[in-house]
Design a protein around this motif. Sequence first.
Motif, PDB file in Angstrom:
ATOM      1  N   ALA A  30       0.849  -1.192   0.000  1.00 41.91           N
ATOM      2  CA  ALA A  30       0.000   0.000   0.000  1.00 41.91           C
ATOM      3  C   ALA A  30       0.883   1.239   0.000  1.00 41.91           C
ATOM      4  O   ALA A  30       1.955   1.253   0.617  1.00 41.91           O
ATOM      5  N   THR A  31       0.447   2.270  -0.691  1.00 38.87           N
ATOM      6  CA  THR A  31       1.160   3.540  -0.688  1.00 38.87           C
ATOM      7  C   THR A  31       0.137   4.661  -0.629  1.00 38.87           C
ATOM      8  O   THR A  31      -0.978   4.518  -1.143  1.00 38.87           O
ATOM      9  N   VAL A  32       0.502   5.764   0.014  1.00 37.49           N
ATOM     10  CA  VAL A  32      -0.449   6.849   0.270  1.00 37.49           C
ATOM     11  C   VAL A  32       0.109   8.168  -0.241  1.00 37.49           C
ATOM     12  O   VAL A  32       1.215   8.569   0.131  1.00 37.49           O
ATOM     13  N   MET A  33      -0.674   8.827  -1.085  1.00 33.66           N
ATOM     14  CA  MET A  33      -0.346  10.185  -1.514  1.00 33.66           C
ATOM     15  C   MET A  33      -0.940  11.147  -0.503  1.00 33.66           C
ATOM     16  O   MET A  33      -2.151  11.389  -0.510  1.00 33.66           O
ATOM     17  N   LEU A  34      -0.114  11.660   0.388  1.00 27.67           N
ATOM     18  CA  LEU A  34      -0.553  12.659   1.356  1.00 27.67           C
ATOM     19  C   LEU A  34      -0.654  14.002   0.651  1.00 27.67           C
ATOM     20  O   LEU A  34       0.294  14.446  -0.006  1.00 27.67           O
ATOM     21  N   LEU A  35      -1.806  14.669   0.792  1.00 25.01           N
ATOM     22  CA  LEU A  35      -2.050  15.920   0.085  1.00 25.01           C
ATOM     23  C   LEU A  35      -2.328  17.061   1.059  1.00 25.01           C
ATOM     24  O   LEU A  35      -2.804  16.846   2.174  1.00 25.01           O
ATOM     25  N   ARG A  36      -2.051  18.269   0.589  1.00 19.48           N
ATOM     26  CA  ARG A  36      -2.458  19.470   1.294  1.00 19.48           C
ATOM     27  C   ARG A  36      -2.617  20.574   0.248  1.00 19.48           C
ATOM     28  O   ARG A  36      -2.086  20.470  -0.870  1.00 19.48           O
ATOM     29  N   ASP A  37      -3.335  21.620   0.602  1.00 21.82           N
ATOM     30  CA  ASP A  37      -3.477  22.771  -0.281  1.00 21.82           C
ATOM     31  C   ASP A  37      -2.346  23.751  -0.004  1.00 21.82           C
ATOM     32  O   ASP A  37      -2.157  24.195   1.141  1.00 21.82           O
ATOM     33  N   GLY A  38      -1.583  24.082  -1.043  1.00 20.67           N
ATOM     34  CA  GLY A  38      -0.519  25.069  -0.941  1.00 20.67           C
ATOM     35  C   GLY A  38      -0.921  26.359  -1.626  1.00 20.67           C
ATOM     36  O   GLY A  38      -2.037  26.494  -2.130  1.00 20.67           O
ATOM     37  N   ASP A  39      -0.017  27.314  -1.648  1.00 18.71           N
ATOM     38  CA  ASP A  39      -0.307  28.619  -2.260  1.00 18.71           C
ATOM     39  C   ASP A  39      -0.629  28.484  -3.748  1.00 18.71           C
ATOM     40  O   ASP A  39      -1.434  29.247  -4.287  1.00 18.71           O
ATOM     41  N   ALA A  40      -0.003  27.497  -4.413  1.00 18.28           N
ATOM     42  CA  ALA A  40      -0.202  27.328  -5.853  1.00 18.28           C
ATOM     43  C   ALA A  40      -1.114  26.159  -6.190  1.00 18.28           C
ATOM     44  O   ALA A  40      -1.230  25.779  -7.355  1.00 18.28           O
ATOM     45  N   GLY A  41      -1.768  25.591  -5.170  1.00 17.49           N
ATOM     46  CA  GLY A  41      -2.655  24.464  -5.429  1.00 17.49           C
ATOM     47  C   GLY A  41      -2.251  23.234  -4.640  1.00 17.49           C
ATOM     48  O   GLY A  41      -1.640  23.331  -3.566  1.00 17.49           O
ATOM     49  N   PHE A 182      -3.522   4.993  -2.436  1.00 19.92           N
ATOM     50  CA  PHE A 182      -4.563   5.730  -1.727  1.00 19.92           C
ATOM     51  C   PHE A 182      -4.213   7.218  -1.747  1.00 19.92           C
ATOM     52  O   PHE A 182      -3.043   7.585  -1.879  1.00 19.92           O
ATOM     53  N   VAL A 183      -5.222   8.067  -1.563  1.00 19.22           N
ATOM     54  CA  VAL A 183      -4.982   9.479  -1.288  1.00 19.22           C
ATOM     55  C   VAL A 183      -5.557   9.795   0.089  1.00 19.22           C
ATOM     56  O   VAL A 183      -6.540   9.186   0.528  1.00 19.22           O
TER      57      VAL A 183
END
Length: 267
Positions: A30-41, A182-183
């Motif tokens: 399993a692998t996870v794309m950890l996301l967050r909103d930055g200044d450019a998206g 996963f995300v």
Amino acid sequence: MRELPDDLVLPPGVVPDVAPEVPVTPRDAATVMLLRDGDAGVEVFLQRRVQGMAFAGGMTVFPGGGVDPRDADASIAWAGPPAEWWAERFACPPETARALVCAAVRETFEESGVLLAGPSADAVVADTSSYLEGRRALVAREVSLARFLGDEGLVLRADLLRPWANWVTPVEEPRRYDTRFFVAVLPGGQRADGWTTEAADAVWQSPSDALADWRDGRRMLMPPTRVVLSELAEFAGVSDVLVAPRAVEKIVPKVVRDGDEVRVVLP
């Protein structure tokens, strides 16, 4: 599904000159794309694996790893879609699906310090610093995820994950993984770090910038990482990623030799 670029050539030594006579059975991972909103998206958390590792040494990847047999422990307190829901998305038995979700949570915590769990089914921890010893014990395989969560009184938050993709290592390679992608969004108050012996560095970066680094030779990417980053680059914000419809299909690339170069193509 995107086509892989013509210039996606694997570094020397990634694939052996002689393929195994009998293809190796892939290990669930399993692998996870950890996301967050930055200044450019949208920004994604990336780690560069240590050079010389047996699998994907020097490559830029997302946190993740192989399933531990103990990840299937049914005693783990669980909130969110049941194992049967995940089994439908990943076309696997419910027991396997449960282990994959647990592996995604465990590996993300081990490799980035981000913990997708909380004291109840509708809460998530905001600061993971108090769980450092538990993290070390998980990395050392001294405790299972079930033991760690149970001792800390935490509930696994499966609802914080979304299924994204399923890539299988080509049959030509001696180490093979059946990896479910996963995300997940970085929980408020938590921070991702590079505290893992498997990573030489770690960084938050927009998918488009990561791809630019790859094109300019500053990063090495495995084909699945390259494709997934291209997909994420099309979204304006994290909320758009989470509601995007996904039909997960198992993808098994093929290795093609062109003289001294080794390319990866989709069947």
